[in-house]
Design a protein around this motif. Sequence first.
Motif, PDB file in Angstrom:
ATOM      1  N   SER A  52       0.821  -1.201   0.000  1.00 14.18           N
ATOM      2  CA  SER A  52       0.000   0.000   0.000  1.00 14.18           C
ATOM      3  C   SER A  52       0.857   1.254   0.000  1.00 14.18           C
ATOM      4  CB  SER A  52      -0.922  -0.008   1.233  1.00 14.18           C
ATOM      5  OG  SER A  52      -1.750   1.142   1.245  1.00 14.18           O
ATOM      6  N   GLU A  95       1.479   4.307  -3.129  1.00 13.91           N
ATOM      7  CA  GLU A  95       1.214   5.724  -2.909  1.00 13.91           C
ATOM      8  C   GLU A  95       2.187   6.579  -3.709  1.00 13.91           C
ATOM      9  OE1 GLU A  95       1.330   6.559   1.234  1.00 13.91           O
ATOM     10  OE2 GLU A  95      -0.499   5.416   1.700  1.00 13.91           O
ATOM     11  N   TYR A 152      -3.781   3.649  -5.659  1.00 12.34           N
ATOM     12  CA  TYR A 152      -3.255   5.019  -5.655  1.00 12.34           C
ATOM     13  C   TYR A 152      -4.402   6.039  -5.603  1.00 12.34           C
ATOM     14  CZ  TYR A 152      -0.964   9.288  -7.203  1.00 12.34           C
ATOM     15  OH  TYR A 152      -0.508  10.589  -7.283  1.00 12.34           O
ATOM     16  N   LYS A 179      -6.148   6.118  -2.046  1.00 17.07           N
ATOM     17  CA  LYS A 179      -5.291   6.210  -0.852  1.00 17.07           C
ATOM     18  C   LYS A 179      -5.784   7.303   0.080  1.00 17.07           C
ATOM     19  CE  LYS A 179      -2.008   9.380  -3.086  1.00 17.07           C
ATOM     20  NZ  LYS A 179      -0.609   9.600  -3.496  1.00 17.07           N
TER      21      LYS A 179
END
Length: 229
Positions: free
Chosen positions: A158, A162, A226, A229
């Motif tokens: 994760s 980003e 992305y 997020k």
Amino acid sequence: MNWFSNFLTSSIGRKVVMSLTGLFLISFLVVHLIGNLQLLAGDGGEKFNLYADFMTSNPLIKMTSYLLYAGILLHAIQGWALWRKNRQARGGQGYAVKVNRAAGTNGFAASNMGWLGTIIFVFIVVHMYQFWLQMKMGTVGMQTYDGKTVKDLYTLVSATYENLGFVIFYVVSMVVIGYHLIHGFQSAFQTLGINHRKYTPFIKGLGKAFSILVPLGFAIIPIIMYLTK
């Protein structure tokens, strides 16, 4: 054993090895995609982390993973050797059949398999360093689900997604893989002698669908992570 070593170093032998390892890697892509789609489960990484733990702790899966690593290296080495030999035979003009023998997307892929394969190999090295090596080195945290403690690979993935630069790198790599597959899929069957007017059109169609849908499935994951997020 001389006949075997001679076969492996011949053009036909290298093509057979490329075909067998290629089909093995193609089957792995399906399994890997199913597992990676767990990243989008929306459960904070529970399903993905449990999947990753199963894939790295099950003895049968671990044995298969060693075959996978060997398959990647063998596929790359034989591919580079075949590419170099073909370039020398054609005065440095290309990997395989020129575009005038195969028009369009498949023609581009056929004449650039060496470069496409090299880019994919670089991607695999970066990808394994980014995730697999970090997990093996114990640099990721831990999570507990129903009393079971596992490595928290989800948080690492994760955080990586980003980064817009890495997302772009990943998506572009999937496009390259798609081009590599669109020629390699059908070529593998043809090399192994599975080439019949009744079945070849189906194999070509399946290859094109696979070459689009599987890389697309991989590419969608970092894009969604992305954007959300």
